[in-house]
Design a protein around this motif. Structure first.
Motif, PDB file in Angstrom:
ATOM      1  N   GLY A  92       2.618  -6.439 -10.692  1.00 41.00           N
ATOM      2  CA  GLY A  92       2.087  -5.427  -9.675  1.00 41.00           C
ATOM      3  C   GLY A  92       1.722  -6.287  -8.253  1.00 41.00           C
ATOM      4  O   GLY A  92       2.294  -7.463  -8.065  1.00 41.00           O
ATOM      5  N   ARG A  93       1.114  -5.590  -7.374  1.00 41.72           N
ATOM      6  CA  ARG A  93       1.003  -6.348  -5.942  1.00 41.72           C
ATOM      7  C   ARG A  93      -0.620  -6.555  -6.054  1.00 41.72           C
ATOM      8  O   ARG A  93      -1.505  -5.842  -5.852  1.00 41.72           O
ATOM      9  N   ILE A  94      -0.865  -7.844  -5.798  1.00 36.88           N
ATOM     10  CA  ILE A  94      -2.253  -8.428  -5.752  1.00 36.88           C
ATOM     11  C   ILE A  94      -2.637  -8.659  -4.161  1.00 36.88           C
ATOM     12  O   ILE A  94      -2.280  -9.534  -3.672  1.00 36.88           O
ATOM     13  N   HIS A  95      -3.371  -7.819  -3.505  1.00 36.78           N
ATOM     14  CA  HIS A  95      -3.762  -7.944  -2.327  1.00 36.78           C
ATOM     15  C   HIS A  95      -5.116  -8.921  -2.357  1.00 36.78           C
ATOM     16  O   HIS A  95      -5.968  -8.963  -3.330  1.00 36.78           O
ATOM     17  N   GLY A  96      -5.586  -9.378  -1.213  1.00 35.71           N
ATOM     18  CA  GLY A  96      -6.851  -9.973  -0.959  1.00 35.71           C
ATOM     19  C   GLY A  96      -7.831  -8.745  -0.696  1.00 35.71           C
ATOM     20  O   GLY A  96      -7.658  -7.713  -1.282  1.00 35.71           O
ATOM     21  N   HIS A  97      -8.762  -9.262   0.382  1.00 33.46           N
ATOM     22  CA  HIS A  97      -9.797  -8.206   0.381  1.00 33.46           C
ATOM     23  C   HIS A  97      -9.176  -7.291   1.421  1.00 33.46           C
ATOM     24  O   HIS A  97      -9.184  -7.288   2.736  1.00 33.46           O
ATOM     25  N   LEU A  98      -8.914  -5.949   1.133  1.00 35.81           N
ATOM     26  CA  LEU A  98      -8.166  -4.955   1.793  1.00 35.81           C
ATOM     27  C   LEU A  98      -9.003  -4.501   2.854  1.00 35.81           C
ATOM     28  O   LEU A  98      -8.892  -4.098   3.920  1.00 35.81           O
ATOM     29  N   TYR A  99     -10.621  -4.581   2.530  1.00 35.71           N
ATOM     30  CA  TYR A  99     -11.601  -3.976   3.676  1.00 35.71           C
ATOM     31  C   TYR A  99     -12.440  -5.414   4.227  1.00 35.71           C
ATOM     32  O   TYR A  99     -13.551  -5.170   4.638  1.00 35.71           O
ATOM     33  N   ALA A 156      -1.038  -8.295   0.266  1.00 39.51           N
ATOM     34  CA  ALA A 156      -0.566  -9.370  -0.470  1.00 39.51           C
ATOM     35  C   ALA A 156       0.596 -10.004   0.403  1.00 39.51           C
ATOM     36  O   ALA A 156       1.291  -9.633   1.105  1.00 39.51           O
ATOM     37  N   GLY A 157       0.701 -11.308   0.110  1.00 40.79           N
ATOM     38  CA  GLY A 157       1.622 -12.319   0.638  1.00 40.79           C
ATOM     39  C   GLY A 157       1.399 -12.474   2.322  1.00 40.79           C
ATOM     40  O   GLY A 157       2.255 -13.070   3.165  1.00 40.79           O
ATOM     41  N   GLY A 158       0.105 -12.125   2.754  1.00 43.49           N
ATOM     42  CA  GLY A 158      -0.085 -12.303   4.248  1.00 43.49           C
ATOM     43  C   GLY A 158       0.648 -11.359   4.961  1.00 43.49           C
ATOM     44  O   GLY A 158       0.880 -11.528   6.282  1.00 43.49           O
ATOM     45  N   GLU A 159       1.138  -9.934   4.664  1.00 40.81           N
ATOM     46  CA  GLU A 159       1.753  -9.108   5.313  1.00 40.81           C
ATOM     47  C   GLU A 159       0.991  -8.371   6.332  1.00 40.81           C
ATOM     48  O   GLU A 159      -0.186  -8.075   6.242  1.00 40.81           O
ATOM     49  N   THR A 160       1.471  -8.176   7.422  1.00 43.26           N
ATOM     50  CA  THR A 160       0.645  -7.409   8.500  1.00 43.26           C
ATOM     51  C   THR A 160       0.992  -6.016   8.604  1.00 43.26           C
ATOM     52  O   THR A 160       0.407  -5.192   9.056  1.00 43.26           O
ATOM     53  N   LEU A 161       2.239  -5.763   7.843  1.00 41.68           N
ATOM     54  CA  LEU A 161       2.664  -4.322   7.793  1.00 41.68           C
ATOM     55  C   LEU A 161       3.049  -3.919   6.496  1.00 41.68           C
ATOM     56  O   LEU A 161       3.971  -4.724   5.830  1.00 41.68           O
ATOM     57  N   MET A 162       2.583  -2.799   5.973  1.00 42.46           N
ATOM     58  CA  MET A 162       2.892  -2.412   4.457  1.00 42.46           C
ATOM     59  C   MET A 162       3.806  -1.119   4.358  1.00 42.46           C
ATOM     60  O   MET A 162       3.826  -0.650   5.669  1.00 42.46           O
ATOM     61  N   ASN A 163       4.309  -0.807   3.407  1.00 39.80           N
ATOM     62  CA  ASN A 163       5.251   0.292   3.094  1.00 39.80           C
ATOM     63  C   ASN A 163       4.246   1.539   3.828  1.00 39.80           C
ATOM     64  O   ASN A 163       3.232   1.471   3.738  1.00 39.80           O
ATOM     65  N   GLY A 164       4.995   2.445   4.307  1.00 35.49           N
ATOM     66  CA  GLY A 164       4.367   3.557   5.039  1.00 35.49           C
ATOM     67  C   GLY A 164       3.798   3.137   6.367  1.00 35.49           C
ATOM     68  O   GLY A 164       2.962   3.897   7.076  1.00 35.49           O
ATOM     69  N   CYS A 165       4.381   2.152   7.058  1.00 38.83           N
ATOM     70  CA  CYS A 165       3.827   1.655   8.289  1.00 38.83           C
ATOM     71  C   CYS A 165       2.143   1.560   8.451  1.00 38.83           C
ATOM     72  O   CYS A 165       1.803   1.517   9.542  1.00 38.83           O
ATOM     73  N   LEU A 166       1.635   0.983   7.332  1.00 36.04           N
ATOM     74  CA  LEU A 166       0.219   0.964   7.267  1.00 36.04           C
ATOM     75  C   LEU A 166      -0.092  -0.602   8.064  1.00 36.04           C
ATOM     76  O   LEU A 166       0.627  -1.724   7.345  1.00 36.04           O
ATOM     77  N   SER A 167      -0.586  -0.534   9.065  1.00 37.49           N
ATOM     78  CA  SER A 167      -1.045  -1.814   9.498  1.00 37.49           C
ATOM     79  C   SER A 167      -2.287  -2.430   8.888  1.00 37.49           C
ATOM     80  O   SER A 167      -3.056  -1.786   8.464  1.00 37.49           O
ATOM     81  N   ASP A 168      -2.368  -3.823   9.242  1.00 36.48           N
ATOM     82  CA  ASP A 168      -3.582  -4.393   8.857  1.00 36.48           C
ATOM     83  C   ASP A 168      -4.691  -4.503   9.684  1.00 36.48           C
ATOM     84  O   ASP A 168      -5.762  -5.228   9.658  1.00 36.48           O
ATOM     85  N   SER A 169      -4.717  -3.695  10.683  1.00 35.91           N
ATOM     86  CA  SER A 169      -5.678  -3.485  11.967  1.00 35.91           C
ATOM     87  C   SER A 169      -7.012  -3.040  11.040  1.00 35.91           C
ATOM     88  O   SER A 169      -7.017  -2.025  10.479  1.00 35.91           O
ATOM     89  N   GLU A 201      -5.935 -15.120  -7.649  1.00 30.33           N
ATOM     90  CA  GLU A 201      -5.267 -14.222  -7.046  1.00 30.33           C
ATOM     91  C   GLU A 201      -3.784 -14.423  -7.799  1.00 30.33           C
ATOM     92  O   GLU A 201      -3.285 -13.716  -8.398  1.00 30.33           O
ATOM     93  N   PRO A 202      -3.065 -15.645  -7.625  1.00 27.52           N
ATOM     94  CA  PRO A 202      -1.808 -15.968  -8.382  1.00 27.52           C
ATOM     95  C   PRO A 202      -1.958 -15.886  -9.952  1.00 27.52           C
ATOM     96  O   PRO A 202      -1.287 -15.419 -10.502  1.00 27.52           O
ATOM     97  N   TRP A 203      -3.104 -16.173 -10.266  1.00 28.93           N
ATOM     98  CA  TRP A 203      -3.253 -16.174 -11.719  1.00 28.93           C
ATOM     99  C   TRP A 203      -3.190 -14.645 -12.235  1.00 28.93           C
ATOM    100  O   TRP A 203      -2.563 -14.501 -13.316  1.00 28.93           O
ATOM    101  N   LEU A 204      -3.861 -14.070 -11.365  1.00 26.86           N
ATOM    102  CA  LEU A 204      -4.018 -12.528 -11.937  1.00 26.86           C
ATOM    103  C   LEU A 204      -2.493 -11.790 -11.932  1.00 26.86           C
ATOM    104  O   LEU A 204      -2.197 -11.148 -12.460  1.00 26.86           O
ATOM    105  N   ALA A 205      -1.875 -12.157 -10.800  1.00 27.15           N
ATOM    106  CA  ALA A 205      -0.597 -11.777 -10.725  1.00 27.15           C
ATOM    107  C   ALA A 205       0.291 -11.928 -11.723  1.00 27.15           C
ATOM    108  O   ALA A 205       1.387 -11.143 -12.089  1.00 27.15           O
TER     109      ALA A 205
END
Length: 561
Positions: free
Chosen positions: A358-365, A373-386, A349-353
């Motif tokens: 851009g923004r490199i997320h882990g497994h979104l699903y 990306a970065g272990g965030e729990t809330l993304m732009n647009g109030c998207l939750s990691d739930s 992941e860090p190598w690809l970044a």
């Protein structure tokens, strides 16, 4: 006194009062028809406000329904009173309670004085009509419409089909040439009087009472019988959306309205305080001599209608989803999906970044949560990691993420451990670039502390999921850019294959890859796969097993970097 106004009012009485008083204060008589559906107490309160103004009168009332004869009848009632009470009126201007004058009355009066015998009414033959939306053109004059289009739509459509099937037709009266046009007109006294006092008016009224939406055809057709000079256009600016509904003008439309040079505009939002303040002020700068030209702003409305009908690429209304295949682009921006690389490389992941930005997320699903990306729990647009919220609408989760972060390219990982509901969507999306190393999920199992029976069960499950994933990557509707390698082929030449993917993502670069993140040790991987095979789980997605090192090879035999 050369100009009089008819106003058809059913709501927003405070605004209708403002406009009526404005016209009356400029020497123009006004006759108001108030919809019969308005309660008597409300009507009396509205009427009583004009007791002190002899220039404002009220006509006999009738209940008005859209698309029915009652709208024409209301106009007739008001026109008859205006012509009877104000014999000096030469032109009669029809407006609604939501209309607003855009230019001083003096300019409109001067304009009509320069065209004393001209009727301004949009009036085109049915063959020339291009603006009807989901409507009938010639058939509105030859079929019968006993049912309400709005209140009895199923009966309306069924009866139209019945008449078409059995060839039932009404006869168009002699001397009538069917024409259509905008309801909002400005007719000379002579033409309007001729229509209302015609010897055959009763038969004309009886015929048009059964025409569909007669307010768009009654005066438009009969004006052709009596007018000596027609300009087939309206002096009122009235624009419609893709569904045939009128555009509503708000305060921020002021420059647009001024640019049109039209005398009146419809339909104004009742709370557009600034528009009423500006356009009902006669001290504002006059625009004398300018010809009304709504064509100046047609491009703006065409663009608005296009956006209204198609939407912006990748933006989904929360109120209504488009039918499948009718989206204006599945997503709004390019994005990348990687499968298997994080199982094969340490620190991918860090190598690809560093390589693509851009923004490199882990497994979104991932099953537990969306790994932003970065272990965030809330993304732009109030998207939750739930995971629960994400899995409720997995495709909208992705489209919302891309829309909320547009301008920054997104990348994420997916594997057979993850939820797969989004896979058919991304494979059909031209914005997606998918790079997959199949069978890489087996690398962590090589060093797993699980018992062999548990490993076999997990390997069988993951392989089934990945086979379904590969089937989607070969589906007829594939539109994504896809790069797929079996694990054995990839580890033989990893640098070259990764170079091709990165060149597609970032564009060709003279710099070649000279370093890769460390690949995990594959010593004994062939023996592991053979053991799985002998245990009843045949490896199908890893490629040629002979290319993998055994324990006796003394190290991983993968391609050099």
């Amino acid at each position: 006194m050369s100009l009089g106004f008819i106003m058809l009012v059913h709501t927003a009485f405070d605004r209708a009062e403002q406009v009526a008083r404005y016209w009356a204060s400029n020497g123009c008589p006004v006759v108001i028809h108030v919809d019969g559906k308005v309660r008597p107490a409300r009507f009396r309160a509205f009427r009583d406000q004009f007791r002190d103004d002899p220039m404002i009168r009220f006509s006999r009332r009738t209940r008005v329904e859209w698309g029915k004869w009652s709208l024409v009848r209301a106009t007739q009632f008001a026109a008859e009173r205006l012509l009877a009470d104000f014999p000096d009126v030469r032109h009669v201007f029809l407006a609604s309670g939501s209309c607003l004058p855009l230019r001083p009355v003096s300019e409109l009066r001067d304009y009509l004085d320069a065209h004393p015998e001209t009727d301004f009414i949009e009036s085109v033959t049915t063959e020339q009509v291009t603006w009807t939306v989901d409507g009938l053109e010639a058939e509105r004059f030859t079929l019968r419409f006993p049912f309400s289009w709005r209140k009895q739509r199923k009966l309306f459509d069924a009866y139209v089909r019945f008449q078409r099937r059995f060839g039932l037709r009404r006869r168009i009266p002699e001397g009538v040439s069917p024409h259509l046009g905008s309801q909002w007109w400005c007719l000379t006294r002579r033409t309007l009087s001729s229509i209302l006092s015609a010897p055959d008016r009763a038969s004309m009224d009886a015929y048009f009472a059964k025409v569909w939406i007669p307010d768009e055809s009654y005066f438009q057709s009969l004006a052709r019988r009596y007018s000596t000079q027609i300009e087939s256009r309206s002096l009122t600016l009235s624009k419609f959306d893709v569904q045939g509904k009128p555009h509503v003008f708000y305060d921020d439309h002021q420059p647009l309205l001024e640019r049109s040079d039209c005398f009146v505009a419809r339909k104004i939002w009742p709370r557009a305080d600034r528009l009423y303040e500006v356009f009902l002020d006669d001290t504002r700068l006059a625009n004398r001599g300018a010809e009304p030209n709504p064509g100046k702003i047609d491009r703006v409305f065409s663009k608005a209608n296009e956006r209204r009908g198609q939407g912006r690429p990748g933006l989904y209304s929360q109120a209504r989803f488009p039918s499948p295949g009718l989206e204006n682009g599945l997503t709004c921006a390019r994005y990348n999906i990687f499968s298997g690389f994080d199982f094969l490389f340490d620190g991918f992941e860090p190598w690809l970044a560093r390589r693509i930005g851009g923004r490199i997320h882990g497994h979104l699903y991932a099953p537990e949560r969306a790994e932003f990306a970065g272990g965030e729990t809330l993304m732009n647009g109030c998207l939750s990691d739930s995971a629960a919220l994400r899995d409720y609408r997995p495709t909208q989760f992705l489209t919302n993420l891309l829309w909320s972060t547009r301008g920054e390219r997104q990348s994420f990982f997916i594997g057979p451990h993850d939820a797969q509901d989004v896979v058919p969507f991304v494979t059909s999306d031209p914005n997606a670039t998918i790079a997959a190393v199949t069978g890489a999920w087996a690398v962590p199992l090589l060093t797993s502390n699980l018992g062999f029976d548990a490993i076999k069960a997990e390997a069988a499950r993951l392989q089934r999921v990945e086979l379904a994933f590969l089937k989607e990557l070969k589906s007829p509707g594939l539109a994504a850019r896809v790069h797929v390698w079996p694990l054995a082929d990839f580890v033989a030449q990893p640098t070259e294959k990764l170079q091709n993917v990165l060149s597609e993502i970032t564009g060709p670069s003279p710099r070649r890859l000279t370093d890769l993140p460390p690949m995990r040790d594959l010593t004994g991987f062939r023996d592991f796969l053979l053991r799985l095979r002998d245990g009843g789980v045949k490896p199908q997605v890893m490629g040629d097993l002979a290319l993998f090192p055994t324990k006796t090879d003394g190290g991983a035999k993968h391609g050099s970097v």
